[in-house]
Design an enzyme around this catalytic site. Structure first.
Site, PDB file in Angstrom:
ATOM      1  N   ASP A  80       0.818  -1.313  -0.175  1.00 27.99           N
ATOM      2  CA  ASP A  80       0.027   0.185   0.177  1.00 27.99           C
ATOM      3  C   ASP A  80       0.823   1.268   0.162  1.00 27.99           C
ATOM      4  O   ASP A  80       0.343   2.462  -0.145  1.00 27.99           O
ATOM      5  CB  ASP A  80      -1.010   0.052   1.189  1.00 27.99           C
ATOM      6  N   SER A  81       2.255   1.223   0.157  1.00 29.81           N
ATOM      7  CA  SER A  81       3.211   2.097  -0.067  1.00 29.81           C
ATOM      8  C   SER A  81       3.050   2.712  -1.326  1.00 29.81           C
ATOM      9  O   SER A  81       3.609   3.747  -2.083  1.00 29.81           O
ATOM     10  CB  SER A  81       4.609   1.734   0.225  1.00 29.81           C
ATOM     11  N   ASP A 141      -0.981  -5.963  -0.498  1.00 27.55           N
ATOM     12  CA  ASP A 141      -1.566  -5.363   0.875  1.00 27.55           C
ATOM     13  C   ASP A 141      -2.988  -5.353   0.825  1.00 27.55           C
ATOM     14  O   ASP A 141      -3.646  -4.719  -0.222  1.00 27.55           O
ATOM     15  CB  ASP A 141      -0.850  -4.024   1.100  1.00 27.55           C
ATOM     16  N   LYS A 171      -1.296  -9.226   2.436  1.00 24.06           N
ATOM     17  CA  LYS A 171      -0.571  -8.853   3.860  1.00 24.06           C
ATOM     18  C   LYS A 171      -1.587  -7.938   4.620  1.00 24.06           C
ATOM     19  O   LYS A 171      -2.397  -7.142   3.796  1.00 24.06           O
ATOM     20  CB  LYS A 171       0.648  -8.339   3.455  1.00 24.06           C
ATOM     21  N   GLU A 189      -1.894  -5.630   8.663  1.00 24.05           N
ATOM     22  CA  GLU A 189      -1.104  -5.035   9.634  1.00 24.05           C
ATOM     23  C   GLU A 189      -1.718  -5.350  10.980  1.00 24.05           C
ATOM     24  O   GLU A 189      -3.087  -5.395  11.064  1.00 24.05           O
ATOM     25  CB  GLU A 189      -0.974  -3.663   9.481  1.00 24.05           C
ATOM     26  N   GLU A 230       8.993  -4.427  10.993  1.00 19.99           N
ATOM     27  CA  GLU A 230       9.289  -3.197  10.393  1.00 19.99           C
ATOM     28  C   GLU A 230       9.610  -2.412  11.762  1.00 19.99           C
ATOM     29  O   GLU A 230       9.141  -2.147  12.783  1.00 19.99           O
ATOM     30  CB  GLU A 230       8.136  -2.449   9.659  1.00 19.99           C
TER      31      GLU A 230
HETATM   32  O1  KIV Z   1       3.485  -1.267   1.847  1.00 18.37           O
HETATM   33  C1  KIV Z   1       4.806  -1.484   1.925  1.00 18.37           C
HETATM   34  O2  KIV Z   1       5.516  -1.271   1.015  1.00 18.37           O
HETATM   35  C2  KIV Z   1       5.197  -2.307   2.985  1.00 18.37           C
HETATM   36  C3  KIV Z   1       6.591  -2.620   3.461  1.00 18.37           C
HETATM   37  C4  KIV Z   1       7.072  -1.434   4.023  1.00 18.37           C
HETATM   38  C5  KIV Z   1       6.769  -4.007   4.142  1.00 18.37           C
HETATM   39  O3  KIV Z   1       3.993  -2.768   3.669  1.00 18.37           O
END
Ligand code: KIV
Length: 273
Positions: A54-55, A93, A122, A124, A191
């Site tokens: 999600d980055s 994500d 993924k 959190e 992280e």
């Molecule tokens: O979204 C992302 O890039 C991440 C990484 C920082 C692991 O979750």
């Protein structure tokens, strides 16, 4: 296309290969990827796992926080990466707001990410999201956990801070890691965690840990690709830049501008009769 193999083997990377890599003590590599050509470059480089993070919201879409990344964004970029590569495991994500509300929402959004091409999702959190992890796994959707600094909780965590620095925080992280594993997750991102705490968690859990700012003991490492390649200009302590793409791209664009301005580009060789 010449595809070099990473430490987990030359064939299609599956979750069991990450577990084998942990058992053999052979660290594997994960990078974020959001688009066709970067994903293909990382496949050619032998990167084992591509994370459509999600980055994407903060590295591609111009947002200041991943909380702005939407589920539709994740579907679009997951599709782009999944259609572009063969060997790496593709992880996507679950966006902020798509799973906190409960297991049903988690499964509904997880199903859509899998339909878009993800092979694992993924999310959190620790104990609090164990029911969501369990529901996803029961629905046949493999899960990667994410503990330590969890960017979607940046407001609750009062900014980008190393987590688990004191004994209580470290114990809590270890308990959350076990909860994530017991709920059925197949891997775990750590992280911004002290190296000693990440080493302890890596020892305690059977699932592979993947570190970002979590020291060298993790079973794998992940970086945001624009940080790794020197495009973002972010030089956090945990980041090593392996190229200077910002400089190279700026120079290329500048040279293009100059040659257009002096009519040396396009030349005869670039023109049709
Ligand atoms: O979204 C992302 O890039 C991440 C990484 C920082 C692991 O979750």
């Amino acid at each position: 296309m010449s595809t070099s193999s990473g430490p987990v083997g030359p064939a299609k990377v599956r979750i069991r290969h990450l577990h084998d890599a942990k058992d053999r003590g052979r660290p594997f590599s994960m990078l974020t990827a959001y688009d066709q050509f970067s994903a293909q470059a990382f496949e050619e480089a032998g990167i084992d796992v591509l994370l459509v993070g999600d980055s994407v919201g903060t590295t591609v879409l111009g947002h200041s926080s991943t909380t702005a990344t939407t589920h539709q964004d994740m579907l679009t970029f997951t599709g782009a990466v999944a259609r572009s590569v063969h060997r790496p495991l593709v992880v996507a994500d679950l966006a902020f707001g798509t799973y906190e509300t409960g297991p049903l929402d988690a499964v509904r959004h997880g199903v859509e990410l899998i339909r878009a091409g993800a092979e694992m999702v993924k999310l959190e959190g620790g104990h609090a999201v164990a029911p969501q992890i369990r529901a996803l796994v029961e629905a046949g959707i493999p899960v990667m956990g994410h503990l330590g600094f969890t960017p979607q909780s940046v407001n609750a965590l009062s900014g980008h801070r190393v987590q688990g620095r004191d004994a209580h925080g470290a114990d809590q992280l270890a308990e959350d890691a076990v909860a994530v594993q017991e709920a059925g997750a197949s891997a775990l991102v750590l992280e911004l965690v002290p190296a000693s705490v990440a080493a302890r968690i890596t020892e305690v859990v059977q699932i592979p840990t993947i570190g970002i700012g979590a020291g060298p003991a993790c079973d794998g490492q992940v970086l945001v690709w624009q940080d790794m390649a020197g495009l973002s200009g972010f030089h956090g302590k945990f980041v090593k830049t392996f190229a200077d793409l910002r400089r190279d791209l700026t120079r290329a664009a500048e040279q293009y501008r100059v040659e257009v301005g002096e009519r040396s580009y396009p030349g005869e060789e670039h023109s049709f009769e």
